[in-house]
Design a protein around this motif. Structure first.
Motif, PDB file in Angstrom:
ATOM      1  N   SER A   7      19.750  24.987  -6.031  1.00  0.00           N
ATOM      2  CA  SER A   7      18.553  24.307  -5.553  1.00  0.00           C
ATOM      3  C   SER A   7      17.313  24.624  -6.372  1.00  0.00           C
ATOM      4  N   SER A   8      17.223  25.821  -6.933  1.00  0.00           N
ATOM      5  CA  SER A   8      16.031  26.198  -7.689  1.00  0.00           C
ATOM      6  C   SER A   8      16.437  26.941  -8.952  1.00  0.00           C
ATOM      7  N   ARG A   9      15.717  26.761 -10.038  1.00  0.00           N
ATOM      8  CA  ARG A   9      15.935  27.577 -11.231  1.00  0.00           C
ATOM      9  C   ARG A   9      15.131  28.870 -11.156  1.00  0.00           C
ATOM     10  N   TYR A  10      13.931  28.768 -10.604  1.00  0.00           N
ATOM     11  CA  TYR A  10      13.065  29.930 -10.466  1.00  0.00           C
ATOM     12  C   TYR A  10      12.476  29.951  -9.057  1.00  0.00           C
ATOM     13  N   LEU A  11      12.393  31.168  -8.518  1.00  0.00           N
ATOM     14  CA  LEU A  11      11.885  31.313  -7.159  1.00  0.00           C
ATOM     15  C   LEU A  11      11.104  32.621  -7.094  1.00  0.00           C
ATOM     16  N   VAL A  12       9.935  32.567  -6.467  1.00  0.00           N
ATOM     17  CA  VAL A  12       9.146  33.786  -6.262  1.00  0.00           C
ATOM     18  C   VAL A  12       8.889  33.919  -4.768  1.00  0.00           C
ATOM     19  N   LYS A  13       9.258  35.052  -4.217  1.00  0.00           N
ATOM     20  CA  LYS A  13       9.099  35.303  -2.789  1.00  0.00           C
ATOM     21  C   LYS A  13       8.451  36.669  -2.573  1.00  0.00           C
ATOM     22  N   ARG A  14       7.962  36.853  -1.362  1.00  0.00           N
ATOM     23  CA  ARG A  14       7.337  38.123  -1.007  1.00  0.00           C
ATOM     24  C   ARG A  14       8.315  38.992  -0.210  1.00  0.00           C
ATOM     25  N   THR A  15       8.131  40.268  -0.306  1.00  0.00           N
ATOM     26  CA  THR A  15       8.935  41.235   0.450  1.00  0.00           C
ATOM     27  C   THR A  15       8.923  40.879   1.930  1.00  0.00           C
ATOM     28  N   GLY A  16      10.110  40.872   2.530  1.00  0.00           N
ATOM     29  CA  GLY A  16      10.229  40.588   3.952  1.00  0.00           C
ATOM     30  C   GLY A  16      10.495  39.129   4.277  1.00  0.00           C
ATOM     31  N   GLU A  17      10.316  38.236   3.325  1.00  0.00           N
ATOM     32  CA  GLU A  17      10.582  36.817   3.576  1.00  0.00           C
ATOM     33  C   GLU A  17      12.078  36.562   3.686  1.00  0.00           C
ATOM     34  N   LYS A  18      12.440  35.536   4.429  1.00  0.00           N
ATOM     35  CA  LYS A  18      13.820  35.068   4.480  1.00  0.00           C
ATOM     36  C   LYS A  18      13.988  34.037   3.366  1.00  0.00           C
ATOM     37  N   VAL A  19      15.028  34.214   2.564  1.00  0.00           N
ATOM     38  CA  VAL A  19      15.210  33.375   1.384  1.00  0.00           C
ATOM     39  C   VAL A  19      16.560  32.663   1.465  1.00  0.00           C
ATOM     40  N   PHE A  20      16.535  31.383   1.159  1.00  0.00           N
ATOM     41  CA  PHE A  20      17.765  30.589   1.134  1.00  0.00           C
ATOM     42  C   PHE A  20      18.015  30.104  -0.295  1.00  0.00           C
ATOM     43  N   LEU A  21      19.195  30.381  -0.802  1.00  0.00           N
ATOM     44  CA  LEU A  21      19.617  29.837  -2.093  1.00  0.00           C
ATOM     45  C   LEU A  21      20.780  28.888  -1.820  1.00  0.00           C
ATOM     46  N   GLU A  22      20.626  27.659  -2.305  1.00  0.00           N
ATOM     47  CA  GLU A  22      21.622  26.631  -2.007  1.00  0.00           C
ATOM     48  C   GLU A  22      22.448  26.313  -3.245  1.00  0.00           C
ATOM     49  N   PHE A  74      27.449  25.872  -0.327  1.00  0.00           N
ATOM     50  CA  PHE A  74      27.582  27.312  -0.032  1.00  0.00           C
ATOM     51  C   PHE A  74      26.203  27.931  -0.204  1.00  0.00           C
ATOM     52  N   SER A  75      25.684  28.468   0.878  1.00  0.00           N
ATOM     53  CA  SER A  75      24.318  28.992   0.868  1.00  0.00           C
ATOM     54  C   SER A  75      24.325  30.513   0.913  1.00  0.00           C
ATOM     55  N   LEU A  76      23.426  31.084   0.161  1.00  0.00           N
ATOM     56  CA  LEU A  76      23.216  32.536   0.180  1.00  0.00           C
ATOM     57  C   LEU A  76      21.885  32.801   0.855  1.00  0.00           C
ATOM     58  N   ILE A  77      21.895  33.744   1.796  1.00  0.00           N
ATOM     59  CA  ILE A  77      20.698  34.036   2.583  1.00  0.00           C
ATOM     60  C   ILE A  77      20.318  35.496   2.408  1.00  0.00           C
ATOM     61  N   LEU A  78      19.057  35.704   2.059  1.00  0.00           N
ATOM     62  CA  LEU A  78      18.504  37.048   2.048  1.00  0.00           C
ATOM     63  C   LEU A  78      17.668  37.160   3.310  1.00  0.00           C
ATOM     64  N   GLU A  79      18.154  37.932   4.265  1.00  0.00           N
ATOM     65  CA  GLU A  79      17.524  37.957   5.590  1.00  0.00           C
ATOM     66  C   GLU A  79      16.092  38.486   5.524  1.00  0.00           C
ATOM     67  N   SER A  80      15.866  39.493   4.718  1.00  0.00           N
ATOM     68  CA  SER A  80      14.531  40.078   4.545  1.00  0.00           C
ATOM     69  C   SER A  80      14.452  40.580   3.105  1.00  0.00           C
ATOM     70  N   ALA A  81      13.891  39.744   2.251  1.00  0.00           N
ATOM     71  CA  ALA A  81      13.932  40.032   0.822  1.00  0.00           C
ATOM     72  C   ALA A  81      13.251  41.354   0.473  1.00  0.00           C
ATOM     73  N   SER A  82      13.848  42.058  -0.469  1.00  0.00           N
ATOM     74  CA  SER A  82      13.261  43.301  -0.951  1.00  0.00           C
ATOM     75  C   SER A  82      13.173  43.241  -2.474  1.00  0.00           C
ATOM     76  N   THR A  83      12.340  44.094  -3.033  1.00  0.00           N
ATOM     77  CA  THR A  83      12.108  44.052  -4.483  1.00  0.00           C
ATOM     78  C   THR A  83      13.382  44.330  -5.277  1.00  0.00           C
TER      79      THR A  83
END
Lengths: 113, 115
Positions: A7-22, A74-83
């Motif tokens: 779904s994305s080539r580049y993604l920037v998220k903050r610590t603690g966010e829930k992240v979905f990679l599709e 197939f989705s990958l989920i980061l429940e609470s993103a960390s550095t």
């Protein structure tokens, strides 16, 4: 040609966010995989799925979960993103396991700030 | 324990020179062997694979690899490299373990072709 798209080539998220990679594949493959790629460590398997709603933990599942509601997705989920989850994430699919090669998507470079 | 070792993290070579990228594996069961290439900012794509039969396998872009069971090796070779071969190369094995196929990738070798 088999095509695996992410779904994305580049993604920037903050610590603690829930992240979905599709990840979507268009060749009716049963098997799908999520890897992370880090310099000097090669590819490490996070999770794989051999059928809809089926999943198996790979070598480094901690901090991740997956979802496979449809065969092609197939989705990958980061429940609470960390550095320490800053990495390149690669999705792959294959037909029969073992003898068949995996087809890879272009990857998502995730940065967690 | 099963493992795949690519001893060379980087290999510089001049254009039109031959190159060999080394891969050794450790496994107590039969394996299937693969070489993948990753060009900058892309996913991996298959170069060649060994399943059974002839131990010399030819792949795309003029690459070939030889399976040596006694030395548990699967080295990749090309007789004459081009600038466009600059990429990262991964060796991988597939083996049956705990009721499923397990895939193990090496840590990769960066091939840098110099003009």
């Amino acid at each position: 040609d088999v095509k695996v798209t992410q779904s994305s080539r580049y993604l920037v998220k903050r610590t603690g966010e829930k992240v979905f990679l599709e990840c979507v594949q268009d060749m009716d493959h049963e098997n799908m995989f999520w890897y992370r790629q880090d310099p000097g460590l090669g590819l490490r398997l996070i999770y794989f799925s051999y059928d809809v709603k089926m999943k198996e933990k790979g070598d480094i599942p901690e901090g991740y979960s997956v979802s496979r509601e449809k065969k092609e997705r197939f989705s990958l989920i980061l429940e609470s993103a960390s550095t320490n989850q800053t990495s390149m994430y690669l999705c792959a699919s294959s037909f029969l396991p073992g003898i068949n090669e995996q087809f890879f998507g272009p990857g998502t470079r995730l940065t967690v700030l | 324990a099963q493992s795949v070792t690519q001893l060379d993290s980087q290999v510089p070579v001049f254009e039109e020179a031959p190159v060999e990228l080394r891969c050794n594996y450790s496994s107590s069961v039969s394996v299937y062997l693969f070489w993948y290439v990753q060009y900058p900012n892309q996913g991996l794509q298959l170069l060649l694979k060994y399943l059974s039969g002839s131990t010399l396998v030819k792949g795309i872009n003029g690459f070939e690899a030889e399976f040596n069971k006694s030395q548990t090796s699967f080295h990749l070779r090309k007789p004459s490299v081009h600038i466009s071969d600059t990429a990262e190369y991964f060796c991988a094995v597939a083996l049956w373990a705990s009721g499923t196929y397990k895939y193990i990738f090496g840590t990769g070798t960066r091939l840098k072709v110099l003009a």
